[in-house]
Design a protein around this motif. Structure first.
Motif, PDB file in Angstrom:
ATOM      1  N   MET A   1       0.843  -1.164   0.000  1.00 42.94           N
ATOM      2  CA  MET A   1       0.000   0.000   0.000  1.00 42.94           C
ATOM      3  C   MET A   1       0.898   1.240   0.000  1.00 42.94           C
ATOM      4  N   GLN A   2       0.594   2.175  -0.872  1.00 42.96           N
ATOM      5  CA  GLN A   2       1.366   3.402  -0.982  1.00 42.96           C
ATOM      6  C   GLN A   2       1.108   4.307   0.220  1.00 42.96           C
ATOM      7  N   ARG A   3       2.034   5.228   0.441  1.00 48.29           N
ATOM      8  CA  ARG A   3       1.905   6.136   1.581  1.00 48.29           C
ATOM      9  C   ARG A   3       0.621   6.965   1.494  1.00 48.29           C
ATOM     10  N   ALA A   4       0.299   7.464   0.311  1.00 52.69           N
ATOM     11  CA  ALA A   4      -0.918   8.268   0.139  1.00 52.69           C
ATOM     12  C   ALA A   4      -2.160   7.432   0.448  1.00 52.69           C
ATOM     13  N   GLU A   5      -2.147   6.157   0.064  1.00 58.19           N
ATOM     14  CA  GLU A   5      -3.276   5.284   0.361  1.00 58.19           C
ATOM     15  C   GLU A   5      -3.405   5.059   1.862  1.00 58.19           C
ATOM     16  N   LYS A   6      -2.285   4.866   2.549  1.00 60.75           N
ATOM     17  CA  LYS A   6      -2.308   4.684   4.002  1.00 60.75           C
ATOM     18  C   LYS A   6      -2.863   5.925   4.698  1.00 60.75           C
ATOM     19  N   GLU A   7      -2.443   7.090   4.230  1.00 66.16           N
ATOM     20  CA  GLU A   7      -2.946   8.335   4.816  1.00 66.16           C
ATOM     21  C   GLU A   7      -4.443   8.472   4.552  1.00 66.16           C
ATOM     22  N   GLY A   8      -4.880   8.102   3.353  1.00 70.59           N
ATOM     23  CA  GLY A   8      -6.304   8.144   3.026  1.00 70.59           C
ATOM     24  C   GLY A   8      -7.106   7.190   3.902  1.00 70.59           C
ATOM     25  N   LEU A   9      -6.555   6.011   4.145  1.00 72.97           N
ATOM     26  CA  LEU A   9      -7.214   5.023   5.000  1.00 72.97           C
ATOM     27  C   LEU A   9      -7.329   5.540   6.433  1.00 72.97           C
ATOM     28  N   ARG A  10      -6.272   6.129   6.964  1.00 73.92           N
ATOM     29  CA  ARG A  10      -6.301   6.661   8.337  1.00 73.92           C
ATOM     30  C   ARG A  10      -7.278   7.835   8.449  1.00 73.92           C
TER      31      ARG A  10
END
Length: 129
Positions: A1-10
């Motif tokens: 999972m990309q960093r932007a995706e992780k931030e979006g998930l959080r």
């Protein structure tokens, strides 16, 4: 999972937690079942969203909040049929209401309304081995 995706998930997880607090009068702050429910719902919604859907869409957020509240009730409410009170004198007992069932129905309804933004969880990909 990309960093932007992780931030979006959080961010989605925080939004779902906030909505649960606001809509269902949950306490703020440290509430492990509510935090876990929001995380589970965010991960499910994130995994089911179509690639062209926007996570801030109100319909998606409503479906995610309903999933989070359903998960919260599964974690905190006694299961159906569990005796929750008992009186020995004039023999009586009561069982849990159907809050979990109502939450499941609401979750299913809102997921259906967001259907064009979500992938079907029963979709399978068949590949030649």
């Amino acid at each position: 999972m990309q960093r932007a995706e992780k931030e979006g998930l959080r961010a989605l997880e925080r939004e779902l937690r906030y909505r649960m607090e606001r809509l269902h009068s949950l306490k703020g702050g440290e509430d492990v079942p509510a935090d876990l429910a929001a995380r589970l719902a965010a991960e499910r919604l994130f995994a089911r969203r179509r690639s062209d859907s926007v996570l801030t869409d109100e319909c998606l957020l409503a479906a995610g909040e309903a999933e989070a509240y359903y998960q919260y009730l599964l974690l905190t409410e006694p299961q159906e049929g569990t005796v929750t009170s008992f009186k020995a004198g004039d023999v009586s007992y009561s069982t849990v209401g159907n809050a979990v069932e109502r939450a499941r129905q609401r979750r299913d309804l809102l997921a259906a309304q967001a259907g064009d933004l979500l992938r079907d969880p029963a979709e399978f990909v068949f590949r030649r081995v």
